[in-house]
Write a protein that holds these residues in place. Sequence first.
Motif, PDB file in Angstrom:
ATOM      1  N   PHE A 106     -11.050  -6.012  -5.023  1.00 19.24           N
ATOM      2  CA  PHE A 106     -10.177  -6.020  -3.852  1.00 19.24           C
ATOM      3  C   PHE A 106      -9.079  -7.070  -3.998  1.00 19.24           C
ATOM      4  O   PHE A 106      -7.906  -6.802  -3.723  1.00 19.24           O
ATOM      5  N   GLY A 114      -6.324  -6.069  -6.257  1.00 18.17           N
ATOM      6  CA  GLY A 114      -5.615  -4.849  -5.894  1.00 18.17           C
ATOM      7  C   GLY A 114      -6.042  -3.632  -6.684  1.00 18.17           C
ATOM      8  O   GLY A 114      -5.310  -2.642  -6.762  1.00 18.17           O
ATOM      9  N   PRO A 148      -4.438   2.559  -2.485  1.00 16.53           N
ATOM     10  CA  PRO A 148      -3.795   1.978  -1.297  1.00 16.53           C
ATOM     11  C   PRO A 148      -4.361   2.525   0.012  1.00 16.53           C
ATOM     12  O   PRO A 148      -4.463   1.807   1.002  1.00 16.53           O
ATOM     13  N   ARG A 176      -7.381   0.537   1.516  1.00 11.47           N
ATOM     14  CA  ARG A 176      -7.267  -0.900   1.769  1.00 11.47           C
ATOM     15  C   ARG A 176      -8.050  -1.347   3.007  1.00 11.47           C
ATOM     16  O   ARG A 176      -8.844  -2.284   2.952  1.00 11.47           O
ATOM     17  N   GLU A 177      -7.812  -0.694   4.138  1.00 14.87           N
ATOM     18  CA  GLU A 177      -8.431  -1.131   5.386  1.00 14.87           C
ATOM     19  C   GLU A 177      -9.956  -1.032   5.325  1.00 14.87           C
ATOM     20  O   GLU A 177     -10.660  -1.976   5.687  1.00 14.87           O
ATOM     21  N   ALA A 213     -11.360  -3.620   2.787  1.00 18.45           N
ATOM     22  CA  ALA A 213     -11.335  -4.979   3.348  1.00 18.45           C
ATOM     23  C   ALA A 213     -12.498  -5.190   4.309  1.00 18.45           C
ATOM     24  O   ALA A 213     -13.124  -6.266   4.336  1.00 18.45           O
TER      25      ALA A 213
END
Length: 263
Positions: free
Chosen positions: A119, A122, A126, A129-130, A133
């Motif tokens: 994470f 990267g 994309p 991501r949320e 996280a």
Amino acid sequence: MTILAKDAAVLMDVLANPEGAWSDQHREALEKHTLGGHTFAIVSELSYAADPPAEAEALSIFQSAVGVLKDAGANVIEVSIAPIEKQLQAVTSCMSFRHGVRKYLEGRSADVDDPLDAFETGNFSPQAREAFAYWVSKDKTNCPRYEEDSGRRAVAHELESLMKNTGADVLIYPTWTFPPATRERAVEEYRGDNSQVLAPVSGLPAISVPAGRFESGLPAGLQLMGRRGDEALLIALAHAFQERTGHFHPPLYRGLPAIDQQP
């Protein structure tokens, strides 16, 4: 994940016999079960009485799927999960994702040994991501096993009792009550789905099968859920549904080659 239910049967037979002791339990079930003679229970709160209400097109596709079941001789009833709503809401996810991935990567050749490393560098899609996280934000190592999780087991007991008391072989509901998100706008368009409401919480087996398409071309699905140990039955019923409807996503999918003998 497979597109064809019969391919899921092949994979389950392989996964259920990791030591090489071949078994045709799931593939043999494909020929033992037809839609006729089984009782399918529509979960009202995930279908006709969904909150927010199901979009008209999604409901129409689901009703067509129900019609297929009835035409095949199945008994279709409607049930409610309102009595266990509080129990469902009380079960929360235990944040053991990082711990579980680390344990899996131990002793394996991999570029990272902790999903947090991926994470922070990267190394992910994309669109993820949320969610990524969220799942790496905590690192619990003492999450209870399913056998020790009284909340999840209580939900499973209530759902199995519901099926027993109503004579239902399986519970059914739309996989989505509105169009699914497109790949290009996965985060912005995602509005949740029914696949996460009952199966993960209870630990009971479920399978989603293609049920048609929205006018936009996006896929719609029908989810079937059963009692513990009902995997072979669910796959067989999903296979029977696909054989009767011809719904396959994507349309050019060919499936696994036929297996005529033991490996």
